[in-house]
Every structure is written in structure tokens, then in C-alpha cells.
Design a protein around this motif. Structure first.
Motif, PDB file in Angstrom:
ATOM      1  N   TYR A 162       0.850  -1.203   0.000  1.00  0.00           N
ATOM      2  CA  TYR A 162       0.000   0.000   0.000  1.00  0.00           C
ATOM      3  C   TYR A 162       0.886   1.254   0.000  1.00  0.00           C
ATOM      4  CZ  TYR A 162      -4.008   2.978   1.132  1.00  0.00           C
ATOM      5  OH  TYR A 162      -4.997   3.932   1.087  1.00  0.00           O
ATOM      6  N   ALA A 163       1.945   1.216   0.822  1.00  0.00           N
ATOM      7  CA  ALA A 163       2.863   2.355   0.898  1.00  0.00           C
ATOM      8  C   ALA A 163       3.595   2.574  -0.426  1.00  0.00           C
ATOM      9  CB  ALA A 163       3.872   2.134   2.032  1.00  0.00           C
ATOM     10  N   ILE A 164       3.983   1.485  -1.089  1.00  0.00           N
ATOM     11  CA  ILE A 164       4.627   1.603  -2.405  1.00  0.00           C
ATOM     12  C   ILE A 164       3.644   2.208  -3.416  1.00  0.00           C
ATOM     13  CG2 ILE A 164       5.320   0.220  -4.410  1.00  0.00           C
ATOM     14  CD1 ILE A 164       7.649   0.604  -2.666  1.00  0.00           C
ATOM     15  N   PHE A 266      10.620  -5.025  -3.635  1.00  0.00           N
ATOM     16  CA  PHE A 266      10.272  -5.326  -2.245  1.00  0.00           C
ATOM     17  C   PHE A 266      11.384  -6.209  -1.672  1.00  0.00           C
ATOM     18  CE2 PHE A 266       6.080  -4.339  -3.794  1.00  0.00           C
ATOM     19  CZ  PHE A 266       5.368  -3.874  -2.700  1.00  0.00           C
ATOM     20  N   GLY A 267      11.827  -5.917  -0.482  1.00  0.00           N
ATOM     21  CA  GLY A 267      12.787  -6.777   0.185  1.00  0.00           C
ATOM     22  C   GLY A 267      13.875  -5.989   0.891  1.00  0.00           C
ATOM     23  N   GLY A 268      14.552  -5.113   0.132  1.00  0.00           N
ATOM     24  CA  GLY A 268      15.654  -4.364   0.725  1.00  0.00           C
ATOM     25  C   GLY A 268      16.950  -5.139   0.742  1.00  0.00           C
ATOM     26  N   TYR A 269      17.199  -5.963  -0.280  1.00  0.00           N
ATOM     27  CA  TYR A 269      18.439  -6.739  -0.360  1.00  0.00           C
ATOM     28  C   TYR A 269      19.638  -5.782  -0.428  1.00  0.00           C
ATOM     29  CZ  TYR A 269      15.057 -10.263  -2.063  1.00  0.00           C
ATOM     30  OH  TYR A 269      13.983 -11.098  -2.229  1.00  0.00           O
ATOM     31  N   THR A 281      12.796   0.594  -2.809  1.00  0.00           N
ATOM     32  CA  THR A 281      12.227  -0.684  -2.390  1.00  0.00           C
ATOM     33  C   THR A 281      11.560  -0.588  -1.024  1.00  0.00           C
ATOM     34  OG1 THR A 281      12.773  -3.039  -2.044  1.00  0.00           O
ATOM     35  CG2 THR A 281      14.406  -1.434  -1.303  1.00  0.00           C
ATOM     36  N   ALA A 282      10.690  -1.540  -0.733  1.00  0.00           N
ATOM     37  CA  ALA A 282      10.124  -1.684   0.606  1.00  0.00           C
ATOM     38  C   ALA A 282      11.002  -2.674   1.357  1.00  0.00           C
ATOM     39  CB  ALA A 282       8.686  -2.187   0.533  1.00  0.00           C
ATOM     40  N   LYS A 283      11.760  -2.186   2.324  1.00  0.00           N
ATOM     41  CA  LYS A 283      12.722  -3.020   3.037  1.00  0.00           C
ATOM     42  C   LYS A 283      12.047  -3.789   4.176  1.00  0.00           C
ATOM     43  CE  LYS A 283      16.997  -2.745   5.774  1.00  0.00           C
ATOM     44  NZ  LYS A 283      17.735  -3.766   5.013  1.00  0.00           N
ATOM     45  N   PHE A 284      12.238  -5.106   4.183  1.00  0.00           N
ATOM     46  CA  PHE A 284      11.789  -5.942   5.293  1.00  0.00           C
ATOM     47  C   PHE A 284      13.002  -6.307   6.147  1.00  0.00           C
ATOM     48  CE2 PHE A 284       8.476  -7.058   2.061  1.00  0.00           C
ATOM     49  CZ  PHE A 284       7.412  -6.471   2.727  1.00  0.00           C
ATOM     50  N   ILE A 316      10.120   2.067   3.703  1.00  0.00           N
ATOM     51  CA  ILE A 316      10.299   2.424   2.287  1.00  0.00           C
ATOM     52  C   ILE A 316      11.653   3.118   2.134  1.00  0.00           C
ATOM     53  CG2 ILE A 316       9.422   3.724   0.317  1.00  0.00           C
ATOM     54  CD1 ILE A 316       7.641   1.381   1.180  1.00  0.00           C
ATOM     55  N   ILE A 317      12.508   2.538   1.295  1.00  0.00           N
ATOM     56  CA  ILE A 317      13.826   3.102   1.025  1.00  0.00           C
ATOM     57  C   ILE A 317      13.788   3.751  -0.354  1.00  0.00           C
ATOM     58  CG2 ILE A 317      16.298   2.647   0.811  1.00  0.00           C
ATOM     59  CD1 ILE A 317      15.234   2.072   3.591  1.00  0.00           C
ATOM     60  N   GLU A 318      13.928   5.070  -0.396  1.00  0.00           N
ATOM     61  CA  GLU A 318      13.868   5.806  -1.667  1.00  0.00           C
ATOM     62  C   GLU A 318      15.277   5.987  -2.219  1.00  0.00           C
ATOM     63  OE1 GLU A 318      11.950   9.917  -3.534  1.00  0.00           O
ATOM     64  OE2 GLU A 318      11.974   9.592  -1.361  1.00  0.00           O
ATOM     65  N   ARG A 319      15.475   5.483  -3.448  1.00  0.00           N
ATOM     66  CA  ARG A 319      16.775   5.650  -4.098  1.00  0.00           C
ATOM     67  C   ARG A 319      16.560   6.269  -5.483  1.00  0.00           C
ATOM     68  NH1 ARG A 319      17.925   0.174  -1.828  1.00  0.00           N
ATOM     69  NH2 ARG A 319      18.939   0.519   0.189  1.00  0.00           N
ATOM     70  N   GLU A 320      17.423   5.917  -6.457  1.00  0.00           N
ATOM     71  CA  GLU A 320      17.426   6.651  -7.730  1.00  0.00           C
ATOM     72  C   GLU A 320      16.599   5.999  -8.842  1.00  0.00           C
ATOM     73  OE1 GLU A 320      20.642   5.388  -6.577  1.00  0.00           O
ATOM     74  OE2 GLU A 320      20.678   7.036  -5.134  1.00  0.00           O
TER      75      GLU A 320
END
Length: 330
Positions: A162-164, A266-269, A281-284, A316-320
């Protein structure tokens, strides 16, 4: 199929004597030889579950994983192992290579080894799973999937998706491709899709849903197909591995990310931070979830009260990899 009663009759001893022998109890050497001869003659195989009811449980926790080459699985296992060692338990790992029949076999096998409990990193829960859980009659905990009859640790898949979705809308995207996996996988395939759909329904969008596997190379091929067919401004991917495949597909088509096409995962690898462009990505928090799983299974082993569902957090990790779509009014 021979039973303890048959062995007792052939050996000329009481059923209780045979049972005592099978469970490591004390019997005379002469009686032991008679029982062993009867077992050899008949090919009798003891019932491991009946034996385990009388035997003392071990300090081992069986852990079943669908694949070992997974960032999520490996980091969850690290968390489980750390917590168990701190509390003087040990982890036994079984990799099932994403084969459900192997998962079922391993549940029974772990029970025959008298493990104290089982943690299962599940992708799908079938009737065969539930039947096995009931038969082995030992504490079982799921990680990553939910079932109303089984204790579990969940990632907050719906709210993360939902956040994404809200983030994508905020960036101005209205022509969206969602690249997911089968809905047989309730968490990744269904919940993430549901959460994303609920968020984007607030705006008028052109959205198409596509399906692939967890394999980044298959995801790359599917992403190439959807780019040729649909030409979206963004691809929202159900996992970081799928997003890596989509990123490669875009690059091979000569598209620049995020100028020509935006991508999220999704994940945050760890790899999502060092690639270029970095992946939004959505980091877990997989390692944290592993520690929670280990804590809960030990509490179940000790017959303490444990909530049926425990939910792990996300960020939520915002990148480029995501660009803003600006609309200009003359």
C-alpha cells in the motif's frame, strides 16, 4: 504390515517388552536377540511418531526453507540461528528446492528425529501440510505465510505494498505495470498485489498486472515482454530479484532508468543499494523476523502463551530508480 503385537508373538515376549526395547529401555541380552531376529525376519519398521511420544525431545529446532540462494531466507536463518544459540538450542536446516512434496516429507523426518519444534519458511500451505502438522504433534511456526490454525511470523506485505502504491502515485505515475508472482503464494503473490491495488484505486490509472517467477532471469524475460506490449512509465516488482530482472531487461532495450522507465521492488536486499541506479524498495527486516521466529518457537516448546500472528516491520527506502512524472499546464 507387521505390528509390535506380531513381533512380540514371533519373539515369544510381551508387547510391553518389545515397546521397551524399541524405546531404548532395558531388556536382557537373550530377549534382545529374540526381538532383533523377529524384526529382521519380518522387515518391521517402528512408527517414529509413536516412539517420539515416549522419548524425550531434543534441543534441536528443525528449519525448512524453500531455497538457500535467497537473501530473505539466508538472513532469516541468520536471525534464527543467533537466537537459538543464545538459548542453548541448535538449528537443523533442510532445503526443499521449492518442492512441496519435499516439505511434507521433511516435516515427518524432523519429527522422527525428535526435534523440539519446526520453523517453516513457507511459500504455500496445503491440506497435506496441515495433515502433517496435526500428525507430528509438535510445535510448528510459519515464517512469511499465514494460516488461521498455525502460529506465524508475517512481514507486513499488505501495508508495505500500500505504501509503495501511494509512493508511485505521489511521483505522478499513472501508467503502471505490476510484475508479481502466483497468488498461490499468499504473502508475496496475493497480499502485496492487494495492498498495491488498494492504494492506486484512489486515482485514475492505467494499470496492468503481469506474472513471473522468483527467478531474476525469468523476470527479465517477462519484463522485456511487458515493455514491448505495454510501455508503462513504471514497473512495480513484487520482489527485489524481480526488480533486478526488470532493470536488466530495460537496459538491454536501451532504456535509461529512471529517465525512460522507473522500477521499484520489495525486500531491501543489500545489492539494491550498490547497483546503479540504486533501487527504491520496501525493506523488510529478515534477520529481526528470524529472531522473533526463534523466540516464539522456543516459547511454544516451553508451552508458554504466544500470539497466533506476529507482524514484522518494514521501511520504504527511496533511491534513484524512480523518477517524478510532472504534468505541465499551459
Amino acid at each position: 504390515m507387521k505390528t509390535i503385537a506380531d513381533i512380540a508373538k514371533i519373539a515369544g515376549v510381551a508387547k510391553s517388552t518389545v515397546s521397551r526395547y524399541l524405546n531404548g529401555g532395558s531388556v536382557s541380552e537373550a530377549t534382545k536377540q529374540k526381538i532383533e531376529q523377529a524384526i529382521n525376519e519380518t522387515g518391521y519398521t517402528p512408527n517414529p511418531f509413536a516412539q517420539s511420544l515416549k522419548a524425550k525431545k531434543t534441543s534441536f529446532i528443525g528449519t525448512i526453507v524453500p531455497r538457500l540462494d535467497s537473501y530473505a531466507a539466508s538472513h532469516t536463518l541468520m536471525g534464527i540461528d543467533e537466537y537459538l544459540k543464545e538459548h542453548h538450542y541448535q538449528m537443523i536446516i533442510s532445503n526443499t528446492s521449492q518442492k512441496i512434496e519435499r516439505e511434507i516429507e521433511q516435516i515427518y523426518h524432523f519429527a522422527s528425529q525428535k526435534v523440539a519444534g519446526i520453523i517453516m519458511l513457507a511459500t504455500e500451505i496445503t491440506d497435506a501440510h496441515l495433515q502433517a502438522f496435526e500428525k507430528v504433534n509438535i510445535p510448528i511456526l510459519l515464517v512469511g505465510q499465514e494460516h488461521k490454525e498455525v502460529h506465524c511470523i508475517l512481514h507486513d506485505d499488505y501495508q508495505a505494498a500500500y505504501a509503495i502504491g501511494e509512493y508511485v502515485l505521489q511521483k505522478g505515475h499513472r501508467k503502471i505495470a505490476y510484475l508479481g508472482v502466483t497468488e498461490k503464494d499468499i504473502a508475496v503473490g496475493k497480499r502485496r498485489k492487494q495492498g498495491f491495488k488498494a492504494a492506486i484505486e484512489k486515482e485514475e490509472c492505467e494499470v496492468r498486472f503481469f506474472e513471473t517467477s522468483f527467478n531474476k532471469f525469468e523476470a527479465q524475460n517477462k519484463a522485456a515482454e511487458l515493455l514491448a506490449e505495454f510501455n508503462p512509465t513504471i514497473i512495480v516488482c513484487a520482489t527485489d530479484n524481480i526488480a533486478l530482472g526488470a532493470l536488466r531487461a530495460a537496459q538491454l532495450k536501451g532504456l535509461k532508468v529512471p529517465k525512460d522507465i522507473s522500477i521499484t521492488g520489495f525486500g531491501g536486499y543489500d545489492v539494491t543499494e550498490i547497483i546503479h541506479p540504486g533501487l527504491t524498495t520496501a525493506k523488510f527486516f529478515y534477520q529481526e523476523a528470524g529472531r522473533m521466529a526463534a523466540q516464539n518457537i522456543l516459547n511454544l516448546v516451553k508451552e508458554k502463551e504466544v500470539p497466533l500472528v506476529t507482524v514484522s516491520s518494514f521501511e520504504i527506502i527511496e533511491r534513484e530508480s524512480v523518477d517524478s512524472i510532472r504534468t505541465f499546464h499551459l
